[in-house]
Design an enzyme around this catalytic site. Structure first.
Site, PDB file in Angstrom:
ATOM      1  N   GLY A   1      35.341 -24.052  -8.182  1.00 41.08           N
ATOM      2  CA  GLY A   1      34.405 -23.635  -9.231  1.00 41.08           C
ATOM      3  C   GLY A   1      33.299 -22.828  -8.795  1.00 41.08           C
ATOM      4  O   GLY A   1      33.279 -21.549  -8.531  1.00 41.08           O
ATOM      5  N   GLY A   2      32.105 -23.316  -8.804  1.00 47.46           N
ATOM      6  CA  GLY A   2      30.900 -22.595  -8.267  1.00 47.46           C
ATOM      7  C   GLY A   2      31.101 -21.759  -7.120  1.00 47.46           C
ATOM      8  O   GLY A   2      30.450 -20.666  -7.333  1.00 47.46           O
TER       9      GLY A   2
ATOM     10  N   GLU B   1      41.309 -33.204  -9.126  1.00 43.05           N
ATOM     11  CA  GLU B   1      39.813 -33.214  -9.407  1.00 43.05           C
ATOM     12  C   GLU B   1      39.208 -34.114  -9.944  1.00 43.05           C
ATOM     13  O   GLU B   1      39.106 -34.663 -10.859  1.00 43.05           O
ATOM     14  CB  GLU B   1      39.864 -32.097 -10.155  1.00 43.05           C
ATOM     15  CG  GLU B   1      40.289 -30.666  -9.904  1.00 43.05           C
ATOM     16  CD  GLU B   1      39.563 -29.509 -10.276  1.00 43.05           C
ATOM     17  OE1 GLU B   1      39.028 -28.768  -9.948  1.00 43.05           O
ATOM     18  OE2 GLU B   1      39.585 -29.432 -11.737  1.00 43.05           O
TER      19      GLU B   1
ATOM     20  N   GLU C   1      37.190 -30.496 -18.001  1.00 43.20           N
ATOM     21  CA  GLU C   1      36.131 -30.106 -18.908  1.00 43.20           C
ATOM     22  C   GLU C   1      36.941 -30.033 -20.350  1.00 43.20           C
ATOM     23  O   GLU C   1      36.312 -30.245 -21.478  1.00 43.20           O
ATOM     24  CB  GLU C   1      35.631 -28.894 -18.725  1.00 43.20           C
ATOM     25  CG  GLU C   1      34.351 -29.195 -17.477  1.00 43.20           C
ATOM     26  CD  GLU C   1      34.325 -28.208 -16.595  1.00 43.20           C
ATOM     27  OE1 GLU C   1      34.599 -26.840 -16.715  1.00 43.20           O
ATOM     28  OE2 GLU C   1      33.509 -28.450 -15.459  1.00 43.20           O
TER      29      GLU C   1
ATOM     30  N   GLY D   1      31.230 -29.815  -9.794  1.00 45.37           N
ATOM     31  CA  GLY D   1      30.241 -29.292 -10.301  1.00 45.37           C
ATOM     32  C   GLY D   1      28.918 -30.129  -9.960  1.00 45.37           C
ATOM     33  O   GLY D   1      27.544 -29.597 -10.311  1.00 45.37           O
TER      34      GLY D   1
ATOM     35  N   SER E   1      33.541 -29.406  -6.072  1.00 43.19           N
ATOM     36  CA  SER E   1      32.551 -29.024  -5.120  1.00 43.19           C
ATOM     37  C   SER E   1      33.161 -28.598  -3.589  1.00 43.19           C
ATOM     38  O   SER E   1      32.593 -28.783  -2.924  1.00 43.19           O
ATOM     39  CB  SER E   1      31.379 -30.174  -4.997  1.00 43.19           C
ATOM     40  OG  SER E   1      30.915 -30.490  -6.281  1.00 43.19           O
TER      41      SER E   1
ATOM     42  N   ASN F   1      38.061 -20.885 -10.133  1.00 36.47           N
ATOM     43  CA  ASN F   1      38.044 -21.199 -11.570  1.00 36.47           C
ATOM     44  C   ASN F   1      36.668 -20.872 -12.070  1.00 36.47           C
ATOM     45  O   ASN F   1      35.746 -21.394 -11.770  1.00 36.47           O
ATOM     46  CB  ASN F   1      38.146 -22.662 -11.699  1.00 36.47           C
ATOM     47  CG  ASN F   1      37.960 -22.931 -13.369  1.00 36.47           C
ATOM     48  OD1 ASN F   1      37.938 -22.336 -14.167  1.00 36.47           O
ATOM     49  ND2 ASN F   1      38.071 -24.544 -13.547  1.00 36.47           N
ATOM     50  N   TRP F   2      36.619 -19.707 -12.620  1.00 33.71           N
ATOM     51  CA  TRP F   2      35.260 -18.991 -13.119  1.00 33.71           C
ATOM     52  C   TRP F   2      34.583 -19.660 -14.192  1.00 33.71           C
ATOM     53  O   TRP F   2      33.647 -19.481 -14.707  1.00 33.71           O
ATOM     54  CB  TRP F   2      35.482 -17.497 -13.261  1.00 33.71           C
ATOM     55  CG  TRP F   2      35.368 -16.865 -12.119  1.00 33.71           C
ATOM     56  CD1 TRP F   2      35.385 -17.143 -10.803  1.00 33.71           C
ATOM     57  CD2 TRP F   2      35.617 -15.253 -12.090  1.00 33.71           C
ATOM     58  NE1 TRP F   2      35.586 -16.173 -10.015  1.00 33.71           N
ATOM     59  CE2 TRP F   2      35.447 -14.811 -10.819  1.00 33.71           C
ATOM     60  CE3 TRP F   2      35.835 -14.351 -13.118  1.00 33.71           C
ATOM     61  CZ2 TRP F   2      35.791 -13.620 -10.256  1.00 33.71           C
ATOM     62  CZ3 TRP F   2      35.864 -12.903 -12.500  1.00 33.71           C
ATOM     63  CH2 TRP F   2      35.803 -12.418 -11.264  1.00 33.71           C
ATOM     64  N   LYS F   3      35.417 -20.582 -15.165  1.00 31.63           N
ATOM     65  CA  LYS F   3      35.068 -21.233 -16.208  1.00 31.63           C
ATOM     66  C   LYS F   3      34.527 -20.041 -17.371  1.00 31.63           C
ATOM     67  O   LYS F   3      34.889 -19.083 -17.242  1.00 31.63           O
ATOM     68  CB  LYS F   3      34.097 -22.085 -15.987  1.00 31.63           C
ATOM     69  CG  LYS F   3      34.523 -23.233 -14.787  1.00 31.63           C
ATOM     70  CD  LYS F   3      33.696 -24.471 -14.512  1.00 31.63           C
ATOM     71  CE  LYS F   3      34.444 -25.280 -13.406  1.00 31.63           C
ATOM     72  NZ  LYS F   3      33.810 -26.624 -13.171  1.00 31.63           N
TER      73      LYS F   3
ATOM     74  N   HIS G   1      42.406 -29.415 -17.667  1.00 33.08           N
ATOM     75  CA  HIS G   1      41.203 -29.552 -16.603  1.00 33.08           C
ATOM     76  C   HIS G   1      40.241 -30.362 -17.367  1.00 33.08           C
ATOM     77  O   HIS G   1      40.344 -30.556 -18.562  1.00 33.08           O
ATOM     78  CB  HIS G   1      40.438 -27.962 -16.505  1.00 33.08           C
ATOM     79  CG  HIS G   1      39.468 -28.000 -15.789  1.00 33.08           C
ATOM     80  ND1 HIS G   1      38.155 -28.764 -16.263  1.00 33.08           N
ATOM     81  CD2 HIS G   1      39.099 -27.556 -14.489  1.00 33.08           C
ATOM     82  CE1 HIS G   1      37.118 -28.457 -15.144  1.00 33.08           C
ATOM     83  NE2 HIS G   1      37.963 -27.846 -14.073  1.00 33.08           N
TER      84      HIS G   1
HETATM   85  P1  PGA Z   1      33.370 -26.853  -8.849  1.00 34.77           P
HETATM   86  O1  PGA Z   1      34.409 -26.979  -9.995  1.00 34.77           O
HETATM   87  O2  PGA Z   1      34.202 -26.340  -7.734  1.00 34.77           O
HETATM   88  O3  PGA Z   1      32.293 -26.142  -9.321  1.00 34.77           O
HETATM   89  O4  PGA Z   1      33.148 -28.491  -8.534  1.00 34.77           O
HETATM   90  C1  PGA Z   1      35.860 -27.012  -9.753  1.00 34.77           C
HETATM   91  C2  PGA Z   1      36.597 -27.174 -10.994  1.00 34.77           C
HETATM   92  O5  PGA Z   1      36.121 -27.428 -12.046  1.00 34.77           O
HETATM   93  O6  PGA Z   1      37.868 -26.674 -11.242  1.00 34.77           O
END
Ligand code: PGA
Length: 252
Positions: A235-236, A169, A99, A175, A214, A9-11, A97
């Site tokens: 994500g990261g 999640e 966010e 994050g 994470s 997930n590159w956001k 998600h």
């Molecule tokens: P993260 O993000 O791996 O950076 O914690 C996961 C996500 O938001 O899908």
């Protein structure tokens, strides 16, 4: 045996040209490892999908959007429909998600309408659910997650177990570098699997359940080893080729 889904997930990161160079390098590196045990997905900004789709070739990488409109078309400035994502080359889309829930005030009813929209356009929705830190500390995590799950899937019809996936999640793990323990993640995902049995009795055993929050090359092996963790939403660690490749390698 469920084939694990390793989903980046590159956001809102990487420009279209950076993304293209990244993907070309990534596909080249993928050929050097044995990846046939996992499905690989990148959920990228919508502006990137069409150009990235052109360079996929025979690679095993698939593309997804990070959100979609509940509407199919019309005067909805700034929105992106399921058919646009599909036509651009996406086959998956993230829905709900945390966010989106936090910064765009998406509630479970809207998430439900977005899941229905994704299905109308033959996109596989990855429904994201998860509790906040205070909800967990107060002992409400399961209750919160089951409400998100049931409302989001209310009235949704699935023909095949691969028509939908669920990502657990925990909001406090996204994050932050603070991962849920493999045991806690497994516990929640087995609760989710059990609940899905009520909704989709014939499919629940094979619907892919992902953990996100994470996940990185250090913890992915232990997490992906759990019975009900059939992949990761990352994500990261999906932004760097090396760490994503390491997570793919650990998914066996
Ligand atoms: P993260 O993000 O791996 O950076 O914690 C996961 C996500 O938001 O899908």
């Amino acid at each position: 045996m469920i084939t694990p889904l390793i989903a980046g997930n590159w956001k809102m990161q990487k420009s279209p040209s950076e993304a293209l160079a990244w993907l070309e390098g990534f596909i080249g590196d993928l050929t050097k490892i044995n990846y046939s045990h996992a499905d690989i997905l990148l959920n990228v900004p919508a502006t990137h999908i069409a150009s990235l789709a052109k360079c996929l070739g025979e690679s095993p990488v698939t593309l997804g959007g990070q959100d979609l409109s509940e509407h199919d078309e019309g005067a909805f400035t700034g929105e992106i429909s399921g058919s646009m994502l599909r036509d651009a080359g996406a086959t998956f889309v993230l829905v709900g998600h945390s966010e989106r829930r936090q910064y765009h005030h998406e509630n479970d009813e809207l998430v439900n309408r977005k899941i229905q929209a994704a299905r109308r356009h033959d996109l596989v929705p990855i429904l994201c659910v998860g509790e906040t830190k205070s909800q967990r500390d107060e002992g409400h995590a399961i209750q919160v997650v089951l409400k998100q799950l049931r409302t989001a899937l209310n009235g949704v019809e699935l023909r095949h177990h691969d028509d939908c996936a669920i990502a657990y999640e925990p909001v406090w793990a996204i994050g932050t570098g603070q991962t849920a323990t493999a045991t806690d993640a497994q516990e929640m995902l087995s609760v989710i699997r059990n609940d899905l049995k009520g909704l989709f009795p014939d499919l629940a055993d094979k619907i892919r359940l992902l953990y996100g929050g994470s996940m990185n090359p250090e913890n992915s092996h232990e997490l992906l080893d759990m019975d009900d963790i059939n992949g990761g939403l990352i994500g990261g660690s999906s932004l760097e080729q090396e760490s994503l490749l390491a997570i793919i390698r650990s998914a066996r």
